[in-house]
Design an enzyme around this catalytic site. Structure first.
Site, PDB file in Angstrom:
ATOM      1  N   TYR A  72       0.831  -1.206   0.000  1.00 43.36           N
ATOM      2  CA  TYR A  72       0.000   0.000   0.000  1.00 43.36           C
ATOM      3  C   TYR A  72       0.857   1.243   0.000  1.00 43.36           C
ATOM      4  CZ  TYR A  72      -3.350   3.439   1.961  1.00 43.36           C
ATOM      5  OH  TYR A  72      -4.138   4.532   2.200  1.00 43.36           O
ATOM      6  N   ASP A 131      -0.848  15.738   5.946  1.00 47.17           N
ATOM      7  CA  ASP A 131      -1.841  15.125   5.069  1.00 47.17           C
ATOM      8  C   ASP A 131      -3.100  15.986   5.062  1.00 47.17           C
ATOM      9  OD1 ASP A 131      -3.252  13.339   3.509  1.00 47.17           O
ATOM     10  OD2 ASP A 131      -3.752  11.997   5.171  1.00 47.17           O
ATOM     11  N   ASP A 172      -3.635   5.241  -2.275  1.00 45.34           N
ATOM     12  CA  ASP A 172      -4.527   6.269  -1.734  1.00 45.34           C
ATOM     13  C   ASP A 172      -4.501   7.470  -2.672  1.00 45.34           C
ATOM     14  OD1 ASP A 172      -5.765   8.267  -0.260  1.00 45.34           O
ATOM     15  OD2 ASP A 172      -4.425   8.121   1.461  1.00 45.34           O
ATOM     16  N   ASP A 226      -6.653  10.126  -2.224  1.00 43.01           N
ATOM     17  CA  ASP A 226      -7.373  11.207  -1.547  1.00 43.01           C
ATOM     18  C   ASP A 226      -8.758  11.405  -2.185  1.00 43.01           C
ATOM     19  OD1 ASP A 226      -5.209  11.466   0.121  1.00 43.01           O
ATOM     20  OD2 ASP A 226      -4.417  13.268  -0.839  1.00 43.01           O
ATOM     21  N   HIS A 271      -8.042   3.722  -3.719  1.00 43.32           N
ATOM     22  CA  HIS A 271      -9.232   4.105  -2.967  1.00 43.32           C
ATOM     23  C   HIS A 271      -9.379   5.617  -3.024  1.00 43.32           C
ATOM     24  CE1 HIS A 271      -7.299   5.623   0.761  1.00 43.32           C
ATOM     25  NE2 HIS A 271      -6.531   4.541   0.774  1.00 43.32           N
ATOM     26  N   GLU A 329     -11.923   8.894  -1.599  1.00 43.99           N
ATOM     27  CA  GLU A 329     -12.744   9.169  -0.417  1.00 43.99           C
ATOM     28  C   GLU A 329     -13.782  10.245  -0.677  1.00 43.99           C
ATOM     29  OE1 GLU A 329      -9.840  12.116   2.109  1.00 43.99           O
ATOM     30  OE2 GLU A 329      -9.083  10.135   1.526  1.00 43.99           O
ATOM     31  N   CYS A 355      -6.628  14.041   7.619  1.00 40.05           N
ATOM     32  CA  CYS A 355      -6.408  12.639   7.960  1.00 40.05           C
ATOM     33  C   CYS A 355      -7.725  12.065   8.468  1.00 40.05           C
ATOM     34  CB  CYS A 355      -5.324  12.529   9.031  1.00 40.05           C
ATOM     35  SG  CYS A 355      -5.228  10.888   9.801  1.00 40.05           S
ATOM     36  N   ARG A 409     -13.805   4.837  -0.227  1.00 41.57           N
ATOM     37  CA  ARG A 409     -13.618   5.098   1.201  1.00 41.57           C
ATOM     38  C   ARG A 409     -14.648   6.134   1.642  1.00 41.57           C
ATOM     39  NH1 ARG A 409      -8.340   8.023   4.059  1.00 41.57           N
ATOM     40  NH2 ARG A 409      -9.621   9.543   5.174  1.00 41.57           N
ATOM     41  N   GLU A 469     -13.849   4.289   6.998  1.00 43.25           N
ATOM     42  CA  GLU A 469     -12.740   4.856   7.771  1.00 43.25           C
ATOM     43  C   GLU A 469     -13.136   5.152   9.213  1.00 43.25           C
ATOM     44  OE1 GLU A 469      -9.841   4.958   8.466  1.00 43.25           O
ATOM     45  OE2 GLU A 469      -8.777   6.558   7.393  1.00 43.25           O
ATOM     46  N   ASN A 520      -8.953  -0.436   8.247  1.00 42.46           N
ATOM     47  CA  ASN A 520      -7.721   0.337   8.364  1.00 42.46           C
ATOM     48  C   ASN A 520      -7.228   0.273   9.811  1.00 42.46           C
ATOM     49  OD1 ASN A 520      -5.602   2.114   8.014  1.00 42.46           O
ATOM     50  ND2 ASN A 520      -6.888   3.942   8.017  1.00 42.46           N
TER      51      ASN A 520
END
Length: 296
Positions: free
Chosen positions: A43, A58, A85, A87, A113, A115, A123, A158, A188, A210
């Site tokens: 990942y 982040d 990821d 975002d 993924h 989100e 985050c 996500r 999440e 996660n």
């Protein structure tokens, strides 16, 4: 016989290991170490790219190219399927999400993924998150699904809705994302083990847990997560955090003691590094070329 795509490899790993342990690899060297340890999938964390490659928080500061650079470096040397990821998709429109999806496939990623936070994201385990409407998230998923050039490339949705709108709203979003074409769901900041089972039963696609340190989710074991039908277990930054702590200790010791002798036992040896990166294979090829040149 054709070579399976990275997306096929990711799906196959999940079929053969459930829950599939997906370990974070902050760079190409860590990817090789993860492979040597026996992991079937790796990942690349968005927070890891921000903090590890850029030294930034982040908070949606990272761009697509920042992520692609790290993907290419990892996939150039490691064959393990890579989940990435992305975002919120690196841009406000469906065109941005489509470009991101296609760019990841070209760079060798196996899955991504995306989100449902707003562009100025946080985050997932921090307070005061804000999310887009369910329809906007559905549009992100549709854009990604429509854009992929490999049907086996995994689109994972996500949702951060649990902390913002509650469990049922998060489940409803997950269901809507699956209806839009999402292959897997990443709920999440889950706080209780039975919540995963509720997601799994509602969406009937693989669910990712996660299990990040120092966050909202307890550090559940693989067996505990299997008992509630979790399909994938993610450890996004475990090795990165350990490496940072070790590096800090070495810097402090060398500065304080004027030597590294007192921390030498905490270091990977030269030979261990050479083994993990295949140094001797390269050296032998170089020796052969020199020998050939001398005999010509």
């Amino acid at each position: 016989m054709s070579t399976p795509s990275k997306g096929q490899m990711f799906r196959q790993a999940l079929a053969e290991e459930t829950p599939l342990q997906v370990i974070g690899a902050i760079n190409a060297n860590h990817a090789l170490l993860a492979q040597r340890a026996g992991f079937r999938a790796i990942y690349l964390s968005g927070g890891g790219v921000a903090a590890g490659s850029l030294g930034l928080p982040d908070l949606g500061i990272t761009g697509l190219e920042d992520v692609l650079v790290d993907i290419r470096r990892i996939t150039d040397v490691c064959d393990l399927p890579l989940l990435v990821d992305v975002d919120t998709g690196f841009g406000p429109s469906a065109f941005n999400v489509a470009r991101t999806t296609q760019s990841l496939i070209k760079a060798g990623a196996a899955a991504m993924h995306i989100e449902d936070q707003v562009g100025a994201k946080r985050c997932g385990h921090r307070p005061n998150k804000e999310i887009v409407t369910q329809q906007e998230m559905v549009d992100r998923i549709k854009a990604a699904v429509d854009a992929r050039t490999d049907d086996e490339f995994v689109i994972m949705a996500r949702t951060d809705a649990l902390a913002v709108e509650g469990l049922q709203a998060a489940i409803d979003r997950a269901c809507a994302c699956v209806e839009a074409g999402a292959d897997m769901i990443f709920p999440e900041a889950i706080t209780e083990l039975p919540m995963y089972k509720q997601f799994a039963e509602a969406v009937s696609v693989p669910i990712l847990a996660n299990i990040t340190e120092f966050g909202s989710t307890p550090l559940y074991t693989v067996d505990e997560l299997a008992s509630v039908n979790v399909g994938l277990v993610l450890y996004p930054l475990s090795a990165f955090r350990a490496a940072n702590k070790a590096a800090e200790a070495v810097y402090t010791a060398v500065r304080k003691d004027g030597t590294q002798k007192n921390v030498i036992d905490t270091m990977q040896t030269r030979m261990e590094l050479y083994e993990s990166i295949g140094y001797h294979d390269y050296e032998q090829k170089l020796d052969a070329l020199f020998a050939k040149g001398k005999s010509a």
